[in-house]
Write an enzyme that holds these catalytic residues in place. Structure first.
Site, PDB file in Angstrom:
ATOM      1  CG  HIS A 233      -8.117   4.325   1.682  1.00  0.00           C
ATOM      2  ND1 HIS A 233      -8.340   3.008   1.369  1.00  0.00           N
ATOM      3  CD2 HIS A 233      -8.671   4.511   2.905  1.00  0.00           C
ATOM      4  CE1 HIS A 233      -8.998   2.419   2.355  1.00  0.00           C
ATOM      5  NE2 HIS A 233      -9.218   3.316   3.299  1.00  0.00           N
ATOM      6  CG  ASP A 317     -14.959   2.796   2.480  1.00  0.00           C
ATOM      7  OD1 ASP A 317     -14.634   3.079   3.649  1.00  0.00           O
ATOM      8  OD2 ASP A 317     -14.245   2.118   1.732  1.00  0.00           O
TER       9      ASP A 317
END
Length: 806
Positions: A233, A317
């Site tokens: 992230h 993702d």
């Protein structure tokens, strides 16, 4: 919160009764028919899964999207998206979440012939959950600690049933990463274990259970995120392993879960330079970086689809994560992902405002133009869209959406999501996951001898589940009489502020909520050291409750006892007497405290990971401090059963030819509390029963009983018909007209009464008829004696044998 990744449940094949042609053949042709009618822009749209997590209005006010607005509805009607992903901002209330999913499906269905939307969410269980009024369940690493597939399946079933009630048809779960790196900042307790076989079996069970609820499962993060020390992230991780290394570890659970029937797999934004050597110039640093798995044809097409034989849908993702967005342009990233073999691009652009939706329009048209001019492979696009359509067909999602009875569905969701019943199941599951790894001098369970117990929590709201646990203990009659209890938070407090609050305490429970190596070297760890020294200086006990990454137990070896809960989700409010529509809460922390006080609820779970030694200066070492599979339970004082009274069902028996086993009872015990051994119980005489305690009982009791000899054991039968002899024959005729039952002794013919020319052999019982007898019928009396078995009384029986001479 961390983003979850997606897998879809297995394609179920049905056979036609007469032609024996699978329905999937017809499904495939229907999917191809739809594909052939789609424009390039429609195909690109079908490959996208946006979020509508927030919405910014014309005045610039940003808030969570809980109901559809005209702009979002227009975007869904304009573009046939693969689906949408929900977040916590979309699921604040069960009723609103149900209406939102329904409204999005209806907006999509306004265009005739549209496939339904895949509405997905990250509901892994444990620390990664989105339903604000849902049931959290223990979480993957907790389930690995229980190591009971029925517990794993029940947890996944609760999740699947609640999602279905809300109209959510896909779960980005389970996480099947093998957490082999204790410094991993993003996976940790989201993994079942650091053992690939354990991850494989629990991941497969999770997939199967979700499938049975009708929810599409999604494996993540392919080909494995468990050995990173960077969060994708916030950065671009790199795992320097060979393909052979991955096959021995990371890929094991993916293969098992593919075989278990998953229909969707999510990719990892991770570089694997030994596998994918193609580089790209980072727009952030200007340096050459390796293509991450999400953008790697070698990993997605060659390995996943080729070597592993996976035929389902691959979803990325989130494409807005910094591992992708910092280094790649949006269009370049999409092109690389599509040509790598990816089917769905998750959150490709922001869609939080009207302006963002215009950017989405431009994004779609740009990609479509590149497909049309050959810059992006049309074959790759067609193959991806076909896989998505075939998945939807297998789930009945090519048919028209049934939007009837929304009020009934809302009522159902309110009554079945996050209910008291589900929370009670959650508590029971959590208790099976709690692990005890240290318990010096029987520190636990806590008793009335622990006069004042203080629990110190990392955050203010975490005092609520501690108080809830004590309230539950008192309601169940398990809280020790006379014990004073207090829960306080060390959030933003120094040791000088905390120590005075511990006055009078003789037992401290310190809650460790660690998220990485840094936390084991910082202020929290130092505070724990100070508190431990303070309570020990006064002769008290220091207990650690680890509620997140369990590797922290290596740091707190000064503790007298250490218990692991594996889930830091707190309780925003005491649910009180509510039965539904309560805010979600984690059961693991209060269950752990409950079990610290309750001897009856002794922990039984085992470590699902190896915990290495830790040094503040050098970090984790290669030496294992606690082995996977290690776990303690409470040592109970065993009761000596010799002080109890035992009874036999009878104390005297008659020999029957079989071993005699009288029933045994011990006052206050069940049959599971003792073993029974019989001695000398196969013959007449004195026999013995030895009753030996087991489990919580020790010692033994000896009882005797008598086996008497059988009174009349011998049964002798004469021949059922007359035996004929010819008197004129010279040869002797021989018969054996008497029989005796087996094991009742040997026959000895001791006396013959009758005609002298009829004789009998005393050993064999063979009768001989001599010549010269008249033609007549003779009755011969024979006395028979049983011999050879001391278990019987001696028996003499007289029988009459009828012999007819002709």
């Amino acid at each position: 919160m961390k983003k979850a990744l997606s897998i879809l449940i297995s394609l179920v094949l049905f056979a036609a009764v007469i032609t024996v042609v699978p329905v999937c053949a017809a499904e495939s042709s229907k999917a191809k028919e739809i594909l052939s009618s789609m424009s390039t822009e429609d195909k690109i749209s079908q490959m996208l899964m946006p979020q509508f997590r927030y919405w910014t209005d014309a005045e610039g006010n940003k808030s969570g999207l809980t109901e559809i607005n005209d702009d979002v509805a227009a975007s869904i009607k304009k573009h046939p998206y693969a689906g949408v992903i929900f977040f916590a901002q979309n699921t604040v209330e069960n009723s609103a979440a149900t209406r939102l999913s329904d409204a999005m499906q209806k907006a999509n269905a306004e265009v005739a012939g549209r496939p339904q939307l895949i509405i997905s969410i990250d509901q892994e269980g444990g620390s990664i959950t989105r339903l604000k009024q849902g049931t959290i369940t223990p979480g993957n690493m907790a389930l690995g600690a229980a190591d009971d597939l029925t517990v794993t399946k029940e947890s996944a079933t609760i999740i699947g049933n609640e999602l279905t009630a809300l109209g959510i048809n896909a779960d980005f779960a389970p996480d099947v990463d093998v957490n082999s790196n204790p410094s991993n900042p993003i996976i940790g307790i989201r993994s079942f274990s650091d053992d690939p076989q354990m991850v494989a079996k629990h991941g497969s069970a999770f997939v199967q259970a979700l499938n049975e609820t009708g929810v599409i499962s999604t494996l993540k993060h392919f080909p494995g995120h468990g050995d990173t020390d960077t969060d994708s992230h916030t950065g671009l991780p790199l795992i320097n392993k060979s393909y052979e290394d991955l096959k021995k570890n990371e890929l094991v659970p993916f293969k098992a879960c593919i075989d278990a029937g998953t229909q969707m797999i999510m990719t990892a934004h991770i570089q694997y330079p030994q596998i994918e050597k193609t580089t790209y110039k980072s727009k952030l640093t200007g340096e050459e970086i390796y293509l991450p798995a999400t953008l790697s044809k070698t990993i997605i097409t060659d390995i996943l689809r080729g070597d592993m034989g996976y035929k389902g849908v691959v979803v990325t993702d989130a494409m807005d994560m910094k591992a992708i967005s910092d280094h790649f342009g949006k269009i370049d990233a999409a092109k690389l992902a599509i040509e790598a073999g990816v089917d769905i691009l998750l959150i490709p652009v922001d869609t939080s405002s009207k302006e963002d939706l215009t950017s989405m329009d431009s994004y779609i048209s740009t990609l479509a133009e590149k497909v049309d001019n050959g810059d992006i492979s049309a074959d790759c696009v067609n193959a991806a869209v076909l896989r998505i359509l075939e998945l939807k067909e297998s789930r009945g999602m090519l048919s028209a959406y049934d939007g009837t009875d929304i009020e009934g569905r809302v009522e159902y969701a309110i009554n079945h999501v996050g209910t008291k019943e589900n929370h009670e199941k959650e508590w029971q599951l959590a208790e099976k996951c709690i692990t005890l790894v240290k318990n010096d001098d029987k520190t636990l369970p806590l008793t009335s001898a622990n006069r004042k117990v203080v629990v110190i929590t990392p955050y203010d709201d975490e005092t609520i589940p501690m108080e809830y646990a004590v309230r539950k203990l008192k309601a169940d009659g398990k809280f020790p009489e006379g014990v004073e209890f207090e829960a306080l938070s060390y959030y933003k407090k120094t040791a000088d502020e905390i120590i005075p609050k511990l006055e009078g305490a003789d037992t401290i429970v310190f809650m460790s909520e660690n998220y990485g190596v840094g936390g084991l070297k910082g202020d929290t760890a130092k505070l724990a050291d100070t508190v431990a020294d303070e309570i020990h200086s006064k002769g008290g006990r220091f207990i650690v409750m680890s509620v997140n990454l369990p590797y922290d137990v290596a740091r707190y070896q000064q503790a007298d006892a250490i218990m692991l809960a594996y889930n830091p989700e707190s309780m925003p409010e005491d649910p009180g007497d509510k039965t539904k529509e309560m805010l979600k809460y984690g059961a693991n922390m209060p269950a752990a405290l409950y079990m610290m006080f309750s001897a009856e609820d002794a922990p039984t779970a085992k470590l699902p990971i190896n915990i290495p030694e830790f040094d503040v200066e050098t970090g984790f070492s290669d030496k294992v401090l606690y082995q996977r599979g290690f776990g303690l339970t409470y040592e109970k004082e065993k009761k000596d059963i010799s002080t109890l009274s035992a009874k036999l069902s009878k104390e005297s028996f008659t020999y029957t030819g079989k071993a005699v086993k009288p029933e045994v009872s011990v006052d206050g015990l069940t049959e599971s509390d003792f073993n029974v051994t019989y001695k000398n119980n196969k013959n007449a005489g004195k026999a013995t029963v030895v009753i030996t305690g087991k489990g919580d009982f020790t010692g033994s009791i000896t009882k005797t009983f008598t086996i008497k000899k059988a009174a009349n054991p011998v049964t002798v039968k004469a021949a059922s018909k007359k035996v004929k002899y010819t008197a004129l024959k010279k040869a002797k005729a021989v018969v054996s007209p008497l029989t005796v039952k087996k094991n009742q002794g040997k026959l000895t013919y001791t006396k013959l009464s009758g005609i002298k020319k009829i004789t009998v052999n005393a050993k064999t019982g063979k009768f001989t008829v001599n010549k010269g007898l008249k033609k007549a019928t003779y009755k011969v009396k024979v006395r028979v004696t049983a011999k050879g078995n001391s278990n019987y009384k001696s028996a003499k029986i007289t029988k009459t044998v009828v012999i007819k001479v002709v």
